[in-house]
Motif scaffolding. Structure first.
Motif, PDB file in Angstrom:
ATOM      1  N   ALA A  13       0.818  -1.218   0.000  1.00 57.50           N
ATOM      2  CA  ALA A  13       0.000   0.000   0.000  1.00 57.50           C
ATOM      3  C   ALA A  13       0.852   1.268   0.000  1.00 57.50           C
ATOM      4  O   ALA A  13       0.353   2.347  -0.298  1.00 57.50           O
ATOM      5  CB  ALA A  13      -0.931   0.005   1.209  1.00 57.50           C
ATOM      6  N   LYS A  14       2.128   1.137   0.380  1.00 59.01           N
ATOM      7  CA  LYS A  14       3.070   2.272   0.395  1.00 59.01           C
ATOM      8  C   LYS A  14       2.647   3.378   1.352  1.00 59.01           C
ATOM      9  O   LYS A  14       2.986   4.543   1.152  1.00 59.01           O
ATOM     10  CB  LYS A  14       3.246   2.855  -1.013  1.00 59.01           C
ATOM     11  N   VAL A  15       1.886   3.050   2.395  1.00 57.42           N
ATOM     12  CA  VAL A  15       1.409   4.049   3.362  1.00 57.42           C
ATOM     13  C   VAL A  15       2.168   3.871   4.671  1.00 57.42           C
ATOM     14  O   VAL A  15       2.209   2.766   5.230  1.00 57.42           O
ATOM     15  CB  VAL A  15      -0.107   3.915   3.613  1.00 57.42           C
ATOM     16  N   TYR A  16       2.743   4.973   5.168  1.00 59.72           N
ATOM     17  CA  TYR A  16       3.538   4.929   6.390  1.00 59.72           C
ATOM     18  C   TYR A  16       3.114   6.060   7.320  1.00 59.72           C
ATOM     19  O   TYR A  16       2.550   7.063   6.884  1.00 59.72           O
ATOM     20  CB  TYR A  16       5.035   5.068   6.074  1.00 59.72           C
ATOM     21  N   LYS A  17       3.422   5.886   8.599  1.00 57.70           N
ATOM     22  CA  LYS A  17       3.163   6.900   9.610  1.00 57.70           C
ATOM     23  C   LYS A  17       4.484   7.333  10.228  1.00 57.70           C
ATOM     24  O   LYS A  17       5.451   6.563  10.262  1.00 57.70           O
ATOM     25  CB  LYS A  17       2.208   6.357  10.675  1.00 57.70           C
ATOM     26  N   GLU A  18       4.502   8.577  10.706  1.00 56.42           N
ATOM     27  CA  GLU A  18       5.740   9.114  11.271  1.00 56.42           C
ATOM     28  C   GLU A  18       6.239   8.215  12.395  1.00 56.42           C
ATOM     29  O   GLU A  18       5.478   7.773  13.252  1.00 56.42           O
ATOM     30  CB  GLU A  18       5.506  10.536  11.783  1.00 56.42           C
ATOM     31  N   GLY A  19       7.541   7.943  12.369  1.00 56.12           N
ATOM     32  CA  GLY A  19       8.142   7.054  13.362  1.00 56.12           C
ATOM     33  C   GLY A  19       8.329   5.636  12.850  1.00 56.12           C
ATOM     34  O   GLY A  19       9.115   4.869  13.416  1.00 56.12           O
ATOM     35  N   GLU A  20       7.618   5.268  11.784  1.00 53.89           N
ATOM     36  CA  GLU A  20       7.794   3.938  11.201  1.00 53.89           C
ATOM     37  C   GLU A  20       9.055   3.904  10.337  1.00 53.89           C
ATOM     38  O   GLU A  20       9.668   4.935  10.048  1.00 53.89           O
ATOM     39  CB  GLU A  20       6.562   3.548  10.377  1.00 53.89           C
ATOM     40  N   VAL A  21       9.409   2.718   9.907  1.00 54.83           N
ATOM     41  CA  VAL A  21      10.588   2.530   9.061  1.00 54.83           C
ATOM     42  C   VAL A  21      10.137   2.219   7.637  1.00 54.83           C
ATOM     43  O   VAL A  21       9.329   1.313   7.414  1.00 54.83           O
ATOM     44  CB  VAL A  21      11.484   1.393   9.592  1.00 54.83           C
ATOM     45  N   VAL A  22      10.632   3.001   6.690  1.00 53.20           N
ATOM     46  CA  VAL A  22      10.361   2.747   5.271  1.00 53.20           C
ATOM     47  C   VAL A  22      11.400   1.732   4.798  1.00 53.20           C
ATOM     48  O   VAL A  22      12.596   2.046   4.703  1.00 53.20           O
ATOM     49  CB  VAL A  22      10.452   4.047   4.443  1.00 53.20           C
ATOM     50  N   ALA A  23      10.958   0.522   4.540  1.00 59.17           N
ATOM     51  CA  ALA A  23      11.873  -0.566   4.192  1.00 59.17           C
ATOM     52  C   ALA A  23      11.560  -1.108   2.803  1.00 59.17           C
ATOM     53  O   ALA A  23      10.405  -1.122   2.360  1.00 59.17           O
ATOM     54  CB  ALA A  23      11.778  -1.690   5.230  1.00 59.17           C
ATOM     55  N   GLY A  24      12.598  -1.547   2.126  1.00 61.67           N
ATOM     56  CA  GLY A  24      12.419  -2.118   0.799  1.00 61.67           C
ATOM     57  C   GLY A  24      13.754  -2.530   0.219  1.00 61.67           C
ATOM     58  O   GLY A  24      14.722  -2.776   0.955  1.00 61.67           O
ATOM     59  N   THR A  25      13.825  -2.599  -1.107  1.00 55.59           N
ATOM     60  CA  THR A  25      15.068  -2.982  -1.785  1.00 55.59           C
ATOM     61  C   THR A  25      15.295  -2.089  -3.000  1.00 55.59           C
ATOM     62  O   THR A  25      14.343  -1.628  -3.635  1.00 55.59           O
ATOM     63  CB  THR A  25      15.019  -4.448  -2.256  1.00 55.59           C
ATOM     64  N   VAL A  26      16.571  -1.867  -3.275  1.00 53.62           N
ATOM     65  CA  VAL A  26      16.970  -1.248  -4.536  1.00 53.62           C
ATOM     66  C   VAL A  26      17.380  -2.385  -5.466  1.00 53.62           C
ATOM     67  O   VAL A  26      18.238  -3.214  -5.113  1.00 53.62           O
ATOM     68  CB  VAL A  26      18.132  -0.253  -4.344  1.00 53.62           C
ATOM     69  N   LEU A  27      16.759  -2.449  -6.615  1.00 56.10           N
ATOM     70  CA  LEU A  27      16.953  -3.554  -7.557  1.00 56.10           C
ATOM     71  C   LEU A  27      17.804  -3.089  -8.738  1.00 56.10           C
ATOM     72  O   LEU A  27      17.523  -2.056  -9.347  1.00 56.10           O
ATOM     73  CB  LEU A  27      15.600  -4.055  -8.055  1.00 56.10           C
ATOM     74  N   VAL A  28      18.851  -3.847  -9.023  1.00 58.21           N
ATOM     75  CA  VAL A  28      19.674  -3.598 -10.208  1.00 58.21           C
ATOM     76  C   VAL A  28      19.684  -4.870 -11.041  1.00 58.21           C
ATOM     77  O   VAL A  28      20.004  -5.965 -10.534  1.00 58.21           O
ATOM     78  CB  VAL A  28      21.120  -3.198  -9.839  1.00 58.21           C
ATOM     79  N   GLU A  29      19.321  -4.744 -12.300  1.00 57.48           N
ATOM     80  CA  GLU A  29      19.262  -5.902 -13.193  1.00 57.48           C
ATOM     81  C   GLU A  29      20.050  -5.590 -14.464  1.00 57.48           C
ATOM     82  O   GLU A  29      19.796  -4.575 -15.125  1.00 57.48           O
ATOM     83  CB  GLU A  29      17.812  -6.241 -13.533  1.00 57.48           C
ATOM     84  N   SER A  30      21.012  -6.432 -14.776  1.00 53.89           N
ATOM     85  CA  SER A  30      21.847  -6.187 -15.953  1.00 53.89           C
ATOM     86  C   SER A  30      22.204  -7.505 -16.634  1.00 53.89           C
ATOM     87  O   SER A  30      22.217  -8.574 -15.998  1.00 53.89           O
ATOM     88  CB  SER A  30      23.134  -5.444 -15.565  1.00 53.89           C
ATOM     89  N   LYS A  31      22.538  -7.427 -17.914  1.00 50.82           N
ATOM     90  CA  LYS A  31      22.863  -8.633 -18.690  1.00 50.82           C
ATOM     91  C   LYS A  31      24.277  -9.094 -18.379  1.00 50.82           C
ATOM     92  O   LYS A  31      24.566 -10.293 -18.351  1.00 50.82           O
ATOM     93  CB  LYS A  31      22.692  -8.337 -20.174  1.00 50.82           C
ATOM     94  N   GLY A  32      25.165  -8.138 -18.159  1.00 48.06           N
ATOM     95  CA  GLY A  32      26.544  -8.471 -17.828  1.00 48.06           C
ATOM     96  C   GLY A  32      26.954  -7.798 -16.538  1.00 48.06           C
ATOM     97  O   GLY A  32      26.125  -7.194 -15.839  1.00 48.06           O
ATOM     98  N   ASP A  33      28.250  -7.891 -16.203  1.00 50.80           N
ATOM     99  CA  ASP A  33      28.746  -7.200 -15.026  1.00 50.80           C
ATOM    100  C   ASP A  33      28.505  -5.699 -15.163  1.00 50.80           C
ATOM    101  O   ASP A  33      28.645  -5.127 -16.251  1.00 50.80           O
ATOM    102  CB  ASP A  33      30.237  -7.468 -14.835  1.00 50.80           C
ATOM    103  N   CYS A  34      28.128  -5.057 -14.048  1.00 47.82           N
ATOM    104  CA  CYS A  34      27.753  -3.638 -14.078  1.00 47.82           C
ATOM    105  C   CYS A  34      28.672  -2.854 -13.148  1.00 47.82           C
ATOM    106  O   CYS A  34      28.596  -2.992 -11.919  1.00 47.82           O
ATOM    107  CB  CYS A  34      26.292  -3.477 -13.654  1.00 47.82           C
ATOM    108  N   SER A  35      29.558  -2.055 -13.738  1.00 50.34           N
ATOM    109  CA  SER A  35      30.431  -1.194 -12.944  1.00 50.34           C
ATOM    110  C   SER A  35      29.703   0.103 -12.615  1.00 50.34           C
ATOM    111  O   SER A  35      28.927   0.629 -13.432  1.00 50.34           O
ATOM    112  CB  SER A  35      31.719  -0.892 -13.714  1.00 50.34           C
ATOM    113  N   HIS A  36      29.949   0.637 -11.441  1.00 49.72           N
ATOM    114  CA  HIS A  36      29.286   1.880 -11.045  1.00 49.72           C
ATOM    115  C   HIS A  36      30.169   2.653 -10.084  1.00 49.72           C
ATOM    116  O   HIS A  36      31.126   2.127  -9.502  1.00 49.72           O
ATOM    117  CB  HIS A  36      27.928   1.575 -10.381  1.00 49.72           C
ATOM    118  N   GLN A  37      29.834   3.925  -9.918  1.00 49.11           N
ATOM    119  CA  GLN A  37      30.592   4.825  -9.045  1.00 49.11           C
ATOM    120  C   GLN A  37      29.861   5.081  -7.727  1.00 49.11           C
ATOM    121  O   GLN A  37      30.136   6.058  -7.047  1.00 49.11           O
ATOM    122  CB  GLN A  37      30.844   6.155  -9.775  1.00 49.11           C
ATOM    123  N   GLY A  38      28.916   4.227  -7.389  1.00 45.65           N
ATOM    124  CA  GLY A  38      28.183   4.365  -6.142  1.00 45.65           C
ATOM    125  C   GLY A  38      26.685   4.444  -6.365  1.00 45.65           C
ATOM    126  O   GLY A  38      26.211   4.973  -7.382  1.00 45.65           O
TER     127      GLY A  38
END
Length: 296
Positions: A13-38
């Motif tokens: 539902a993506k609904v939060y109240k002050e004081g709660e923790v917004v938790a989830g994941t950052v998803l990276v999907e690539s065909k080959g190795d993925c270099s990055h600067q952060g």
């Protein structure tokens, strides 16, 4: 396949109240190795204000007060510079939902001249030969449940003589509408309810409608710009209704476009309900009911 950057939340539902923790994941999907600067994740809460076209140029000092108001801003480093393997990589995150400094977190609201939004912005910096990746996701903030409301019914009576600010009063047919609104102090999660009865009417009625309005006020000590705009319009009667029969009123407050009534030094968000009666000769009369919206 191009590299994909996405943000997913644990709460559907993506609904939060002050004081709660917004938790989830950052998803990276690539065909080959993925270099990055952060990879970083920013949580922002901003009140955006703007002038209506009729107010532009009226208050010169007002332009300083329409700057965005930052309610929260948190930066989280998701991954240090390096390389991600081919395929799908999920990086979990947790961000506590708290206001910046001594500010308060207001409920999410999408208005015309006032908007209160909370977003997660993921950024992946890449090398000179690759384009940086960005992904933005809005999440919703709601107030914590408050105290139980004291519901007080409001009885009303509408006649040509009771109408305010109407031109051509002599052209309005003789009529009398009695009704009751269950409460003018409304819980946002419950519908606006009541009933009305057409007791007498000298002319045929074409339609009866409920109109929900937002009244947005922006400004400062030098002046205020106040604008009312329609959120939704619901027809509750069609045609020349029978007299002395109760017609129910039932209107749900739409998500995002309504929020608890709010008053601050720089802006106000208020709501009103119009009862609109249209006659067969296209004459329209309106009765206005200011309401206070809260969350229980």
């Amino acid at each position: 396949m191009a590299t994909i950057l996405d943000v997913k939340l644990k709460k559907a539902a993506k609904v939060y109240k002050e004081g709660e923790v917004v938790a989830g994941t950052v998803l990276v999907e690539s065909k080959g190795d993925c270099s990055h600067q952060g990879i970083t994740l920013t949580a922002d809460g901003v009140v955006s204000l703007q002038l209506s076209s009729k107010s532009v140029g009226v208050f010169e000092a007002f332009y300083n007060s329409v700057k965005p108001i930052q309610l929260m801003s948190q930066l989280l480093e998701i991954a240090k510079p390096g390389k991600l393997p081919s395929g799908r990589t999920e990086i979990p995150f947790e961000i506590p939902l708290r206001a910046k400094g001594n500010k308060k977190l207001y409920e999410t609201y999408h208005g015309v001249y006032i908007s209160i939004q909370y977003t997660l912005k993921a950024d992946m910096k890449r090398g000179m030969l690759s384009k940086d990746l960005h992904k933005e996701l809005e999440f919703l903030v709601a107030y914590k449940d408050g105290e139980k409301l004291k519901v007080e019914p409001f009885d009303f009576s509408i006649t040509p003589e009771s109408l305010q600010n109407i031109a051509g009063r002599t052209q309005v047919p003789k009529f009398r509408i009695e009704g009751r609104i269950d409460t003018l102090l409304c819980n946002i999660v419950n519908p606006f309810t009541g009933e009305l009865t057409v007791q007498t009417c000298a002319s045929a009625i074409k339609s009866i409608e409920l109109q929900l309005l937002r009244v947005e006020t922006c400004g400062c000590a030098e002046g205020y710009a106040k604008d009312a705009t329609e959120i939704q319009n619901i027809q509750i009667a069609d045609g020349d209704v029978a007299h002395n029969i109760a017609i129910p009123m039932h209107m749900v407050f739409p998500r995002l476009f309504t929020a608890p009534t709010l008053s601050t030094n720089n802006f106000k968000i208020e709501f009103e309900v119009n009862l609109v009666i249209a006659f067969q000769d296209d004459l329209v009369v309106t009765e206005n009911f200011p309401i206070k919206v809260t969350r229980v």
